[in-house]
Motif scaffolding. Structure first.
Motif, PDB file in Angstrom:
ATOM      1  N   VAL A   1       0.838  -1.197   0.000  1.00 55.64           N
ATOM      2  CA  VAL A   1       0.000   0.000   0.000  1.00 55.64           C
ATOM      3  C   VAL A   1       0.873   1.248   0.000  1.00 55.64           C
ATOM      4  N   ARG A   2       1.880   1.268   0.841  1.00 56.35           N
ATOM      5  CA  ARG A   2       2.746   2.440   0.958  1.00 56.35           C
ATOM      6  C   ARG A   2       3.467   2.740  -0.355  1.00 56.35           C
ATOM      7  N   GLU A   3       3.870   1.696  -1.067  1.00 58.96           N
ATOM      8  CA  GLU A   3       4.620   1.872  -2.307  1.00 58.96           C
ATOM      9  C   GLU A   3       3.733   1.929  -3.553  1.00 58.96           C
ATOM     10  N   GLY A   4       2.424   1.853  -3.376  1.00 57.77           N
ATOM     11  CA  GLY A   4       1.506   1.961  -4.505  1.00 57.77           C
ATOM     12  C   GLY A   4       1.668   0.863  -5.532  1.00 57.77           C
ATOM     13  N   ARG A   5       1.819  -0.371  -5.067  1.00 56.97           N
ATOM     14  CA  ARG A   5       2.083  -1.474  -5.988  1.00 56.97           C
ATOM     15  C   ARG A   5       0.846  -1.978  -6.736  1.00 56.97           C
ATOM     16  N   ILE A   6      -0.353  -1.715  -6.221  1.00 59.85           N
ATOM     17  CA  ILE A   6      -1.560  -2.333  -6.775  1.00 59.85           C
ATOM     18  C   ILE A   6      -2.196  -1.380  -7.784  1.00 59.85           C
ATOM     19  N   GLU A   7      -2.108  -1.752  -9.062  1.00 62.60           N
ATOM     20  CA  GLU A   7      -2.501  -0.855 -10.146  1.00 62.60           C
ATOM     21  C   GLU A   7      -3.960  -0.405 -10.056  1.00 62.60           C
ATOM     22  N   SER A   8      -4.864  -1.350  -9.796  1.00 61.66           N
ATOM     23  CA  SER A   8      -6.279  -1.000  -9.779  1.00 61.66           C
ATOM     24  C   SER A   8      -6.590   0.013  -8.690  1.00 61.66           C
ATOM     25  N   ARG A   9      -5.852  -0.056  -7.598  1.00 64.07           N
ATOM     26  CA  ARG A   9      -6.042   0.915  -6.523  1.00 64.07           C
ATOM     27  C   ARG A   9      -5.615   2.294  -6.984  1.00 64.07           C
ATOM     28  N   LYS A  10      -4.449   2.384  -7.615  1.00 64.15           N
ATOM     29  CA  LYS A  10      -3.950   3.677  -8.062  1.00 64.15           C
ATOM     30  C   LYS A  10      -4.841   4.296  -9.129  1.00 64.15           C
ATOM     31  N   LEU A  11      -5.348   3.455 -10.032  1.00 62.78           N
ATOM     32  CA  LEU A  11      -6.109   3.959 -11.170  1.00 62.78           C
ATOM     33  C   LEU A  11      -7.582   4.214 -10.857  1.00 62.78           C
ATOM     34  N   VAL A  12      -8.159   3.413  -9.955  1.00 68.84           N
ATOM     35  CA  VAL A  12      -9.607   3.454  -9.811  1.00 68.84           C
ATOM     36  C   VAL A  12     -10.096   3.433  -8.363  1.00 68.84           C
TER      37      VAL A  12
ATOM     38  N   LEU B   1     -25.783   1.585  -5.846  1.00 67.94           N
ATOM     39  CA  LEU B   1     -24.755   0.641  -6.273  1.00 67.94           C
ATOM     40  C   LEU B   1     -23.911   1.331  -7.336  1.00 67.94           C
ATOM     41  N   ILE B   2     -22.608   1.356  -7.118  1.00 71.85           N
ATOM     42  CA  ILE B   2     -21.677   2.023  -8.029  1.00 71.85           C
ATOM     43  C   ILE B   2     -20.689   0.981  -8.562  1.00 71.85           C
ATOM     44  N   GLU B   3     -20.388   1.048  -9.852  1.00 74.90           N
ATOM     45  CA  GLU B   3     -19.443   0.112 -10.472  1.00 74.90           C
ATOM     46  C   GLU B   3     -18.296   0.900 -11.098  1.00 74.90           C
ATOM     47  N   PRO B   4     -17.239   1.198 -10.336  1.00 73.61           N
ATOM     48  CA  PRO B   4     -16.095   1.933 -10.882  1.00 73.61           C
ATOM     49  C   PRO B   4     -15.446   1.152 -12.033  1.00 73.61           C
ATOM     50  N   ILE B   5     -15.228   1.811 -13.145  1.00 76.89           N
ATOM     51  CA  ILE B   5     -14.709   1.151 -14.342  1.00 76.89           C
ATOM     52  C   ILE B   5     -13.204   1.334 -14.457  1.00 76.89           C
ATOM     53  N   HIS B   6     -12.511   0.235 -14.738  1.00 83.98           N
ATOM     54  CA  HIS B   6     -11.064   0.285 -14.959  1.00 83.98           C
ATOM     55  C   HIS B   6     -10.811   0.939 -16.309  1.00 83.98           C
ATOM     56  N   PRO B   7      -9.962   1.971 -16.360  1.00 86.38           N
ATOM     57  CA  PRO B   7      -9.769   2.699 -17.623  1.00 86.38           C
ATOM     58  C   PRO B   7      -9.086   1.889 -18.712  1.00 86.38           C
ATOM     59  N   HIS B   8      -8.374   0.840 -18.354  1.00 81.27           N
ATOM     60  CA  HIS B   8      -7.668   0.037 -19.350  1.00 81.27           C
ATOM     61  C   HIS B   8      -8.500  -1.125 -19.877  1.00 81.27           C
ATOM     62  N   THR B   9      -9.288  -1.737 -19.018  1.00 81.15           N
ATOM     63  CA  THR B   9     -10.060  -2.916 -19.420  1.00 81.15           C
ATOM     64  C   THR B   9     -11.496  -2.586 -19.804  1.00 81.15           C
ATOM     65  N   GLY B  10     -12.004  -1.463 -19.339  1.00 85.21           N
ATOM     66  CA  GLY B  10     -13.393  -1.126 -19.588  1.00 85.21           C
ATOM     67  C   GLY B  10     -14.377  -1.963 -18.791  1.00 85.21           C
ATOM     68  N   ARG B  11     -13.870  -2.704 -17.830  1.00 86.69           N
ATOM     69  CA  ARG B  11     -14.701  -3.561 -16.993  1.00 86.69           C
ATOM     70  C   ARG B  11     -14.709  -3.024 -15.558  1.00 86.69           C
ATOM     71  N   PRO B  12     -15.705  -3.411 -14.766  1.00 84.40           N
ATOM     72  CA  PRO B  12     -15.736  -2.924 -13.381  1.00 84.40           C
ATOM     73  C   PRO B  12     -14.500  -3.374 -12.605  1.00 84.40           C
ATOM     74  N   ALA B  13     -13.867  -2.430 -11.938  1.00 82.57           N
ATOM     75  CA  ALA B  13     -12.725  -2.760 -11.087  1.00 82.57           C
ATOM     76  C   ALA B  13     -13.185  -3.180  -9.702  1.00 82.57           C
TER      77      ALA B  13
END
Length: 242
Positions: free
Chosen positions: A25-36, A203-215
């Motif tokens: 978490v501290r190093e921002g390793r998880i892409e979906s977290r950073k992006l969405v 109900l909210i479905e945040p979309i991943h900008p790269h996949t176009g699918r719900p993150a």
């Protein structure tokens, strides 16, 4: 996998992997977290203009710090002492070691405009018991915000509620055995909220900008009229019995 085994393995895995998770978490390793998903849950909480927040399963406290930066006081609780210690070291809120069993037993005497569970509801019966304890924690007009893995992300196997093996894929190095988790369908989540005395408001479905699918999927649920006050009253009465 039996329910008791699954619940025990979840806690064991998080105790064993607390340091690795804090680094991820501290190093921002998880892409979906950073992006969405990080911003998605912040936006969902702030949309309610809360005066107070309880962060259940707060981990190392990143969400509390983000909300504190917006002027929102946060009480964070987590079952893993090492994560609570990391949260306290960075500040941004009040942090306590409390298990979901503790919360289900009503030991937390607090109310907030928002109770948030950000990717922290992994179990089966433990989560059901926790959800049932949420209405007394909500201030009048308050809401529970739950962000969790979208069912579309877990397409392997039958689309049915049940235990599944977990994975640390995408979280970086240094992790050991992953925690299992209890998969819920969308209908399963709605039913769990209803059983707990909560009504789904949004109900909210945040979309991943790269996949176009719900993150992820974000549920916002409020206590049914009178449920929170009634349960709080029952807890108070039971606490004064002799």
């Amino acid at each position: 996998m039996s329910a008791s085994v699954g619940e025990t393995r979840i806690l064991d895995a998080w105790h064993d992997n607390a340091a690795a998770w804090e680094r991820a978490v501290r190093e921002g390793r998880i892409e979906s977290r950073k992006l969405v998903t990080d911003q998605a849950v912040i936006d969902a909480v702030l949309a309610r203009s809360p005066r107070s927040v309880i962060d259940v399963g707060c981990g190392e406290g990143w969400l509390a710090r983000a909300l504190a930066a917006e002027g929102v006081p946060v009480l964070g609780v987590d079952a893993i002492p090492a994560l609570v210690e990391a949260a306290r070291a960075k500040g941004g809120g009040e942090f306590r070691v409390l298990t979901y069993d503790d919360l289900a037993a009503g030991v937390l005497e607090a109310r907030a405009d928002v109770v948030v569970c950000n990717f922290s509801l992994l179990g089966g019966s433990s989560v059901d018991a926790l959800l049932a304890a949420v209405p007394p924690l909500l201030a009048p007009g308050g809401v529970l915000v739950v962000q969790t893995l979208h069912p579309l992300v877990a397409e392997v196997g039958a689309y049915a509620d049940g235990w599944r093996e977990g994975s640390w894929v995408g979280c970086g190095e240094g992790f050991g055995q992953a925690a299992p988790w209890y998969f819920r369908t969308l209908a399963g989540w709605v039913a769990s909220f209803a059983t707990a005395g909560l009504s789904l408001e949004e109900l909210i479905e945040p979309i991943h900008p790269h996949t176009g699918r719900p993150a992820s999927v974000i549920f916002m649920a409020g206590a049914r009229q009178g449920d929170g006050d009634e349960q709080a009253s029952r807890r108070s009465i039971s606490g004064h019995r002799t």
